[in-house]
Design a protein around this motif. Structure first.
Motif, PDB file in Angstrom:
ATOM      1  N   ALA A   1       0.850  -1.188   0.000  1.00 50.13           N
ATOM      2  CA  ALA A   1       0.000   0.000   0.000  1.00 50.13           C
ATOM      3  C   ALA A   1       0.884   1.235   0.000  1.00 50.13           C
ATOM      4  N   GLU A   2       0.523   2.207  -0.821  1.00 49.64           N
ATOM      5  CA  GLU A   2       1.297   3.443  -0.925  1.00 49.64           C
ATOM      6  C   GLU A   2       0.361   4.648  -0.901  1.00 49.64           C
ATOM      7  N   GLU A   3       0.751   5.677  -0.164  1.00 52.80           N
ATOM      8  CA  GLU A   3       0.012   6.932  -0.091  1.00 52.80           C
ATOM      9  C   GLU A   3       1.017   8.079  -0.016  1.00 52.80           C
ATOM     10  N   SER A   4       0.544   9.300  -0.234  1.00 56.61           N
ATOM     11  CA  SER A   4       1.396  10.490  -0.143  1.00 56.61           C
ATOM     12  C   SER A   4       0.980  11.328   1.052  1.00 56.61           C
ATOM     13  N   PHE A   5       1.973  11.962   1.690  1.00 55.68           N
ATOM     14  CA  PHE A   5       1.727  12.811   2.852  1.00 55.68           C
ATOM     15  C   PHE A   5       2.486  14.115   2.684  1.00 55.68           C
ATOM     16  N   LEU A   6       1.806  15.240   2.945  1.00 55.14           N
ATOM     17  CA  LEU A   6       2.424  16.560   2.848  1.00 55.14           C
ATOM     18  C   LEU A   6       2.753  17.078   4.235  1.00 55.14           C
ATOM     19  N   ASP A   7       4.062  17.341   4.470  1.00 52.44           N
ATOM     20  CA  ASP A   7       4.497  17.953   5.719  1.00 52.44           C
ATOM     21  C   ASP A   7       4.144  19.442   5.649  1.00 52.44           C
ATOM     22  N   GLU A   8       3.178  19.885   6.472  1.00 58.03           N
ATOM     23  CA  GLU A   8       2.674  21.249   6.390  1.00 58.03           C
ATOM     24  C   GLU A   8       3.692  22.294   6.825  1.00 58.03           C
ATOM     25  N   ASN A   9       4.735  21.877   7.535  1.00 57.09           N
ATOM     26  CA  ASN A   9       5.760  22.825   7.985  1.00 57.09           C
ATOM     27  C   ASN A   9       6.825  23.079   6.914  1.00 57.09           C
TER      28      ASN A   9
END
Length: 512
Positions: A262-270
């Motif tokens: 399983a693969e997903e993307s995550f955005l570091d808001e900082n």
């Protein structure tokens, strides 16, 4: 008469009614509030969003991007012994009880508006280890919405009833792995007597693991594993990004129930850096083993089997093993249960709606022979030892209705005008205390008897007036506590000096 059953879950909630035309339970689809996993029955996410104008949105309509305004996991927190700090939205605090009240009130309103149903009675399924205050909360919410007829049944037993109605006399083990807890119940459906058609349910064994065994825990472990791989901590990314990461981790967990990767993307808001979250099924299994999840599952099953064996029930007498809850879809969980009981005895085809359907089947039953999950005790202050002391009234595992041995009370000093006792749920040893560490992570540690005692509530404090005032060293009051068939704790108080009853069948609280 329209009866609705509600399985109020930590991650998802299911509502169903008895279809009079087909004679079967029917899961309600509440339109945009509901969603489906791969064409499964409709589920309502147990989520709340509060916008800048304090407008409330629940279920699948909650915008997933605005994590700082989302309340979730409140059901798990509400039914446990500890209460975390409130969540602030629009500078207003929201406790787990506040969140549950908002969610259920909106849900009840939506049932009337969308499904065009005005039920006459509700049946709520509840966790095996839920505390008494949880029942009061659900009762109060239903009453405020205008519904007086409310019944309760624990989630594991509800699932067993749902499957077991067609198999009277069979012994059924339910393993309920939801978002918040791991609950197990060993239940038998008793055949109707001659010329009767009403079944009787009998609970044989119940146990639960409240911490470290729910879907929320797994989401957190996946998120922590992701942070570790990228050399970050919870403090580095902040609360809003952490909540977003938890949601992405849940998606990864769900996909791994069907796929090896399983693969997903995550955005570091900082830093505005995008991470790729990639996890293999074997890696998830390693995480579960490392965190002790699979060990706790084995221990819970062993506990049920040991108690069952002490009651003359062997493992081979268990005819069906039912897997319930979203986390039961995890392949490592299913493999564990298959290895313990054999694939042919294990059923996992109704993970989401078995509890609600089983709760609804309660209308077909004359009753449930059940027992108390917690120990209940009196707390009083001993002026000689200068410490609290606890007198157990009813031990965990006691069948009800039942009566506690009579208590004879004396005044601590001459001239005392009243005696006060506090009733509560009590764990004499080996209690578990939950707290948040410096990084905001949920942790567990052992606690002492004082911290494990949970009063039923200030309104349930029992006060006995003494008129004339008491005399030190003289038996003054005879007190009898008992539990009626409706699981209500009541008390009789007899004044031995005046030869009169001060209280007669006074309700103290509703027990679990």
């Amino acid at each position: 008469m329209t009866v609705l059953a509600i399985d109020f879950g930590t991650s998802n909630t299911v509502v169903c009614l008895h279809n009079l035309v087909h004679g079967q339970p029917e899961t309600l689809d509440l339109g945009s509030l509901s969603f489906r996993y791969d064409q499964a029955s409709p589920l309502i996410p147990s989520l709340i969003h509060i916008d800048s104008r304090d407008q409330v949105t629940i279920g699948n309509k909650v915008p997933k991007y605005d994590c700082s305004r989302i309340l979730k996991g409140f059901k798990r927190e509400l039914c446990q012994a500890f209460q975390p700090a409130p969540t602030y939205i629009n500078q207003r605090p929201y406790t787990p009880k506040d969140a549950a009240t908002l969610f259920l009130k909106e849900l009840l309103k939506s049932i009337e508006e969308i499904a065009k149903i005005k039920p006459t009675e509700f049946i709520f399924s509840t966790p095996v280890g839920a505390y008494e205050s949880y029942y009061h909360c659900l009762q109060d919410i239903a009453s405020e919405a205008g519904y007086k007829q409310v019944r309760f049944i624990d989630e594991s037993t509800a699932a067993a009833l749902g499957y077991g109605v067609k198999n009277p006399g069979k012994i059924i083990l339910v393993i309920d792995l939801g978002g918040g807890t791991l609950d197990l119940s060993l239940t038998k459906i008793v055949k109707p007597e001659t010329n009767q058609s009403i079944y009787q349910g009998e609970v044989l064994v119940k146990t639960d693991r409240a911490y470290g065994c729910g879907g929320l825990d797994i989401d957190r472990w996946i998120a922590e594993d992701c942070l570790k791989k990228h050399g970050r901590t919870y403090k580095d990314i902040g609360e809003s990004a952490w909540q977003n990461l938890l949601m992405i981790s849940e998606k990864v967990k769900i996909r791994l129930s069907q796929y090896e990767l399983a693969e997903e993307s995550f955005l570091d808001e900082n830093t505005f850096e995008t991470w790729k979250i990639s996890l293999k099924r074997q890696e998830l299994e390693d995480i579960l083993e490392r965190q002790g999840f699979l060990r706790l599952l084995r221990e819970a099953v062993d506990e049920v089997l040991e108690i069952g064996y002490s009651k003359g029930i062997s493992k081979r007498e268990i005819h069906h093993v039912l897997l319930v809850g979203g986390s039961s879809l995890i392949p490592a969980v299913q493999s564990q249960v298959f290895s313990l009981f054999g694939r042919e005895r294990v059923h996992c085809d109704k993970p989401f709606e078995a509890v609600a359907h089983g709760a609804l089947s309660l209308i077909q039953f004359q009753g449930i022979n059940d027992y108390l999950r917690h120990t209940y005790a009196l707390r009083h202050y001993n002026p000689f030892t200068k410490a609290n002391e606890y007198y157990p009234l009813f031990q965990s595992g006691s069948s009800y209705p039942c009566i506690a041995p009579a208590l004879y009370l004396q005044a601590n000093h001459t001239g005392q005008q009243q005696i006060q006792l506090i009733v509560g749920e009590y764990t004499p040893s080996g209690a578990t205390e939950v707290y948040y560490d410096e990084q905001g992570m949920l942790q567990i540690r052992s606690s002492d008897a004082d911290s494990s005692f949970r009063p039923l509530g200030s309104q349930n404090t029992v006060q006995f007036p003494l008129n004339p005032p008491g005399v030190k060293g003289e038996d003054r009051l005879s007190v009898n506590f008992f539990i009626d068939p409706g699981r209500t704790l009541k008390v009789d108080v007899f004044d031995m000096k005046n030869q009169t009853f001060i209280l007669k069948q006074q309700a103290v609280g509703r027990l679990q």
